[in-house]
Design a protein around this motif. Structure first.
Motif, PDB file in Angstrom:
ATOM      1  N   MET A 143       0.839  -1.219   0.062  1.00  0.00           N
ATOM      2  CA  MET A 143       0.002   0.030  -0.064  1.00  0.00           C
ATOM      3  C   MET A 143       0.935   1.172  -0.228  1.00  0.00           C
ATOM      4  O   MET A 143       1.729   1.405   0.769  1.00  0.00           O
ATOM      5  N   PRO A 144       0.494   2.219  -0.761  1.00  0.00           N
ATOM      6  CA  PRO A 144       1.588   3.539  -0.712  1.00  0.00           C
ATOM      7  C   PRO A 144       1.559   4.135   0.486  1.00  0.00           C
ATOM      8  O   PRO A 144       0.212   4.377   1.066  1.00  0.00           O
ATOM      9  N   THR A 146     -10.989  13.908  -2.917  1.00  0.00           N
ATOM     10  CA  THR A 146     -10.842  14.875  -3.610  1.00  0.00           C
ATOM     11  C   THR A 146     -10.869  16.376  -2.818  1.00  0.00           C
ATOM     12  O   THR A 146     -11.490  16.555  -1.775  1.00  0.00           O
ATOM     13  N   ALA A 147     -10.411  17.323  -3.874  1.00  0.00           N
ATOM     14  CA  ALA A 147     -10.606  18.668  -3.283  1.00  0.00           C
ATOM     15  C   ALA A 147     -12.205  18.933  -3.292  1.00  0.00           C
ATOM     16  O   ALA A 147     -12.529  19.647  -2.229  1.00  0.00           O
ATOM     17  N   ALA A 148     -12.964  18.356  -4.076  1.00  0.00           N
ATOM     18  CA  ALA A 148     -14.474  18.659  -3.922  1.00  0.00           C
ATOM     19  C   ALA A 148     -14.830  18.164  -2.546  1.00  0.00           C
ATOM     20  O   ALA A 148     -15.781  18.827  -2.061  1.00  0.00           O
ATOM     21  N   TRP A 171       1.280  15.941   1.591  1.00  0.00           N
ATOM     22  CA  TRP A 171       0.199  16.799   1.255  1.00  0.00           C
ATOM     23  C   TRP A 171      -0.958  16.188   1.769  1.00  0.00           C
ATOM     24  O   TRP A 171      -2.235  16.819   2.144  1.00  0.00           O
ATOM     25  N   GLU A 172      -1.185  14.786   1.477  1.00  0.00           N
ATOM     26  CA  GLU A 172      -2.456  14.032   1.886  1.00  0.00           C
ATOM     27  C   GLU A 172      -2.524  14.254   3.478  1.00  0.00           C
ATOM     28  O   GLU A 172      -3.390  14.482   3.941  1.00  0.00           O
ATOM     29  N   LEU A 213     -10.326  10.207   5.735  1.00  0.00           N
ATOM     30  CA  LEU A 213      -9.530  11.063   6.701  1.00  0.00           C
ATOM     31  C   LEU A 213      -8.101  10.479   7.275  1.00  0.00           C
ATOM     32  O   LEU A 213      -7.399  10.846   7.362  1.00  0.00           O
ATOM     33  N   SER A 214      -8.536   9.186   7.574  1.00  0.00           N
ATOM     34  CA  SER A 214      -7.392   8.318   7.989  1.00  0.00           C
ATOM     35  C   SER A 214      -6.301   8.133   6.906  1.00  0.00           C
ATOM     36  O   SER A 214      -5.030   8.213   7.135  1.00  0.00           O
ATOM     37  N   ARG A 215      -6.599   7.797   5.718  1.00  0.00           N
ATOM     38  CA  ARG A 215      -5.881   7.613   4.529  1.00  0.00           C
ATOM     39  C   ARG A 215      -5.377   8.880   4.056  1.00  0.00           C
ATOM     40  O   ARG A 215      -4.155   9.179   3.261  1.00  0.00           O
TER      41      ARG A 215
END
Length: 74
Positions: A1-2, A55-57, A7-8, A49-51
């Motif tokens: 898993m990445p 999207t920005a939307a 930023w995320e 939220l944990s990952r």
């Protein structure tokens, strides 16, 4: 898993902090999102939220749903 990028993590932390500042739980966020026509489940929100993968939307929808008019990036 990445791995989560910086930023995320920042996006996730900003949204979580805003929820906490407004005193909004994930369950309340689900209700508020429904009021603006966004169908989400509490478990999905927790996962997003944990990952830090959303999207920005979605980010803007959440901020709008909880009545945030300003966001401080610091």
């Amino acid at each position: 898993m990445p791995e989560r990028t910086d930023w995320e993590a920042k996006a996730s932390n900003l949204l979580k902090a805003e929820l906490k500042r407004k005193g909004v739980t994930y369950a309340q966020l689900v209700e508020n999102l429904a009021e603006i026509g966004v169908d989400e489940k509490e478990a999905n929100i927790k996962n997003k939220l944990s990952r830090g993968k959303f999207t920005a939307a979605f980010f803007l929808q959440c901020l709008s749903a909880i009545g945030s008019q300003q966001l401080h990036l610091d």
